[in-house]
Design a protein around this motif. Structure first.
Motif, PDB file in Angstrom:
ATOM      1  N   TYR A  89       0.857  -1.188   0.000  1.00 39.14           N
ATOM      2  CA  TYR A  89       0.000   0.000   0.000  1.00 39.14           C
ATOM      3  C   TYR A  89       0.889   1.234   0.000  1.00 39.14           C
ATOM      4  CZ  TYR A  89      -3.980  -2.974   0.474  1.00 39.14           C
ATOM      5  OH  TYR A  89      -4.936  -3.922   0.213  1.00 39.14           O
ATOM      6  N   LEU A  90       0.705   2.034  -1.033  1.00 40.70           N
ATOM      7  CA  LEU A  90       1.557   3.194  -1.255  1.00 40.70           C
ATOM      8  C   LEU A  90       0.786   4.477  -1.003  1.00 40.70           C
ATOM      9  CD1 LEU A  90       3.060   1.969  -4.625  1.00 40.70           C
ATOM     10  CD2 LEU A  90       4.391   2.312  -2.544  1.00 40.70           C
ATOM     11  N   PHE A 104       6.181   9.643  -3.661  1.00 36.09           N
ATOM     12  CA  PHE A 104       5.667   8.409  -3.078  1.00 36.09           C
ATOM     13  C   PHE A 104       6.431   8.028  -1.822  1.00 36.09           C
ATOM     14  CE2 PHE A 104       2.585   6.525  -5.968  1.00 36.09           C
ATOM     15  CZ  PHE A 104       2.740   7.314  -7.087  1.00 36.09           C
ATOM     16  N   GLY A 105       5.710   7.422  -0.889  1.00 35.36           N
ATOM     17  CA  GLY A 105       6.345   6.819   0.263  1.00 35.36           C
ATOM     18  C   GLY A 105       6.868   5.428  -0.089  1.00 35.36           C
ATOM     19  N   PRO A 106       7.558   4.785   0.860  1.00 36.90           N
ATOM     20  CA  PRO A 106       8.136   3.462   0.593  1.00 36.90           C
ATOM     21  C   PRO A 106       7.113   2.342   0.620  1.00 36.90           C
ATOM     22  CG  PRO A 106       8.612   4.142   2.826  1.00 36.90           C
ATOM     23  CD  PRO A 106       7.940   5.302   2.171  1.00 36.90           C
ATOM     24  N   GLY A 107       5.930   2.634   1.142  1.00 36.28           N
ATOM     25  CA  GLY A 107       4.879   1.616   1.154  1.00 36.28           C
ATOM     26  C   GLY A 107       4.811   0.819   2.444  1.00 36.28           C
TER      27      GLY A 107
ATOM     28  N   GLN B  42       9.409  -0.926  -3.446  1.00 36.59           N
ATOM     29  CA  GLN B  42       9.613   0.489  -3.129  1.00 36.59           C
ATOM     30  C   GLN B  42       8.550   1.313  -3.846  1.00 36.59           C
ATOM     31  OE1 GLN B  42      13.538   2.111  -3.630  1.00 36.59           O
ATOM     32  NE2 GLN B  42      14.547   0.210  -3.005  1.00 36.59           N
ATOM     33  N   GLY B  43       8.349   2.545  -3.391  1.00 39.43           N
ATOM     34  CA  GLY B  43       7.431   3.432  -4.073  1.00 39.43           C
ATOM     35  C   GLY B  43       8.032   3.944  -5.374  1.00 39.43           C
ATOM     36  N   VAL B  85      11.281  -1.105 -13.122  1.00 41.33           N
ATOM     37  CA  VAL B  85      10.110  -0.931 -13.973  1.00 41.33           C
ATOM     38  C   VAL B  85       9.917   0.566 -14.202  1.00 41.33           C
ATOM     39  CG1 VAL B  85       7.633  -1.284 -14.232  1.00 41.33           C
ATOM     40  CG2 VAL B  85       9.031  -3.034 -13.113  1.00 41.33           C
ATOM     41  N   TYR B  86       9.679   0.929 -15.446  1.00 41.94           N
ATOM     42  CA  TYR B  86       9.510   2.337 -15.812  1.00 41.94           C
ATOM     43  C   TYR B  86       8.074   2.547 -16.296  1.00 41.94           C
ATOM     44  CZ  TYR B  86      14.494   2.689 -15.316  1.00 41.94           C
ATOM     45  OH  TYR B  86      15.759   2.676 -14.778  1.00 41.94           O
TER      46      TYR B  86
END
Lengths: 113, 113
Positions: A89-90, A104-107, B42-43, B85-86
């Motif tokens: 969940y991001l 974005f946060g790290p999730g 990661q975000g 991933v892009y």
């Protein structure tokens, strides 16, 4: 401070538990977002808050309940989740003042047993 | 929101230039094009954003033709750490919370030694 923080990093919960995910930013951003990401899939938008008000709910089940208590904080309350809700969940935020990227946060890695 | 199409995967070797193209045939006049990079668990991280012609920053260049129906992310001299991933996103950013919100399938770039 150009960081979005999320707590906890990992969460394991049973289907009858109630838990909350927390997201915080101190960049003065007035738009905040929740995304859900399953393995090897792109992030899927869940909720958008604009000036602390819910502006978009992408037909998310009611077992997910977002809350934006102030301009820096975003919560996601979880209740009666299903195993298929296990995902990353991001949280993200961005300024509304101009064209700009989302931070974005790290999730939070959530596992529902 | 404009839909985007990217190659599912690409392979490259260290030191090479990598170009990833994204199609967005129904891009709207107000839409910006934004690229994100994401490592596992990661975000996503912002790489570059543009509206037309060419944009360059310290990590990448973005080429946008006059019709804006496609865009190309160029990564010069990739290294193993560029394996990720892009994602290409298209959306409007004019003072609203509905910026680049919808992620396409993304391109998995694998850089080999």
């Amino acid at each position: 401070d150009t960081e979005v923080t999320q707590t906890p990093k990992h969460l394991v919960m049973g289907m009858t538990n109630k838990k909350s995910l927390k997201c915080e930013q101190h960049m003065g951003h007035r738009a905040m977002y929740w995304y859900k990401q399953k393995a090897k899939k792109p992030p899927e938008l869940m909720f958008v808050y604009s000036y602390e008000k819910l502006s978009i709910n992408e037909s998310v089940p009611s077992r997910f309940s977002p809350e934006c208590p102030n301009s820096s904080l975003l919560n996601l309350h979880l209740h009666a989740l299903q195993p298929e809700d296990s995902a990353l969940y991001l949280c993200a935020s961005r300024t509304l003042a101009r064209a700009d990227e989302q931070f974005f946060g790290p999730g939070t890695r959530l596992t529902v047993l | 929101l404009a839909k985007t199409t990217q190659p599912i995967s690409m392979d490259s070797y260290e030191g090479q230039e990598v170009n990833i193209t994204c199609s967005h045939n129904n891009i709207a006049t107000n839409d910006y094009i934004t690229w994100y990079q994401q490592f596992p668990s990661q975000g996503p991280r912002f790489i570059i954003q543009g509206y037309k012609t060419k944009v360059t920053n310290e990590v990448a260049s973005l080429f946008i033709p006059a019709d804006r129906k496609s865009s190309t992310l160029s990564l010069p001299r990739v290294s193993l750490s560029d394996t990720a991933v892009y994602y290409c996103l298209v959306g409007g950013n004019y003072g609203g919370s509905q910026g680049n919100l919808i992620f396409g399938k993304g391109t998995k770039l694998s850089v080999k030694p």
